[in-house]
Design an enzyme around this catalytic site. Sequence first.
Site, PDB file in Angstrom:
ATOM      1  N   LYS A  87      77.284  18.566   2.988  1.00 54.34           N
ATOM      2  CA  LYS A  87      76.666  18.336   4.407  1.00 54.34           C
ATOM      3  C   LYS A  87      77.781  18.231   5.586  1.00 54.34           C
ATOM      4  O   LYS A  87      78.518  17.186   5.540  1.00 54.34           O
ATOM      5  CB  LYS A  87      75.661  17.195   4.335  1.00 54.34           C
ATOM      6  CG  LYS A  87      74.471  17.351   3.317  1.00 54.34           C
ATOM      7  CD  LYS A  87      73.598  15.969   3.409  1.00 54.34           C
ATOM      8  CE  LYS A  87      73.104  15.838   4.552  1.00 54.34           C
ATOM      9  NZ  LYS A  87      72.195  14.284   4.613  1.00 54.34           N
TER      10      LYS A  87
HETATM   11  C1  E4P Z   1      69.246  13.732   5.219  1.00 54.97           C
HETATM   12  O1  E4P Z   1      69.800  14.596   5.312  1.00 54.97           O
HETATM   13  C2  E4P Z   1      69.198  12.812   6.576  1.00 54.97           C
HETATM   14  O2  E4P Z   1      70.526  12.140   6.697  1.00 54.97           O
HETATM   15  C3  E4P Z   1      68.177  11.542   6.652  1.00 54.97           C
HETATM   16  O3  E4P Z   1      66.911  11.993   6.172  1.00 54.97           O
HETATM   17  C4  E4P Z   1      68.110  11.051   7.866  1.00 54.97           C
HETATM   18  O4  E4P Z   1      67.043   9.977   7.900  1.00 54.97           O
HETATM   19  P1  E4P Z   1      66.765   8.656   8.728  1.00 54.97           P
HETATM   20  O5  E4P Z   1      66.447   9.555   9.915  1.00 54.97           O
HETATM   21  O6  E4P Z   1      65.593   8.144   8.276  1.00 54.97           O
HETATM   22  O7  E4P Z   1      68.032   7.882   8.762  1.00 54.97           O
END
Ligand code: E4P
Length: 227
Positions: A87
């Site tokens: 990522k």
């Molecule tokens: C996933 O890839 C993201 O990093 C995550 O869903 C962010 O979620 P949040 O906004 O609840 O921290």
Amino acid sequence: MQYIIDSADTKAIKRCVEFFPVAGVTTNPTIISREHSSDFKGLISEIRSIIGPDRMLHIQTTSDIAEDIVAEAVELKKIAGGDFYIKVPVSAEGLKAIQVLKGMGIKVTATAIFTQQQAMLAALAGADYVAPYINRLDNIVSDGVHVVEEIVQLFQKHDIPTKVLAASFKNVEQVHKVAMVGCPAVTINPELFDQLIYHPLTLYAVDAFTADWEMVYGDKKVIDLLK
Ligand code: E4P
């Protein structure tokens, strides 16, 4: 449509994999930090052994220079094994890294996406998935579902194979709405998996079926009557 677990909690991942049709796991530095693990490599390996080699495992870089992002991706891929995605947050360095990683055959999820044009550039750089943050958009009086809808449309209109992996959900309504606009993948926390199947009328219906059955057949189950 793919449902992915947004967690590094191995107990919760194990339960989701046992009961739900999950396509993989996503993490980010916050999610990993929540586990307070002194053995990061061990945690990644444990998640992989729970989900098996065929499910996706997306792990985020913590570097912000292209060369460092690539180096982290190479090492993470060795530890994570199986169907691995690095990522990479969208930035100029991130886009540079995505192009290099694409050339090396390492799969990429471009993350921290808040606009349609960020998604377009990440896709053109070679990202396999782009991850727009629904709830964080909704929290700033934007419209997360609308952003996802337009990214889905952009990719269709321009014949771009990159998939949208919607992230940052807080409720069932958000998940349903992105599904309705054609989003092919969502990553959600383990609690939300349970909320997606919860309905009081379902519980009521099952209780009523059980009560009616037991009035006639007592504690015998269907299988007992088939013997
Ligand atoms: C996933 O890839 C993201 O990093 C995550 O869903 C962010 O979620 P949040 O906004 O609840 O921290």
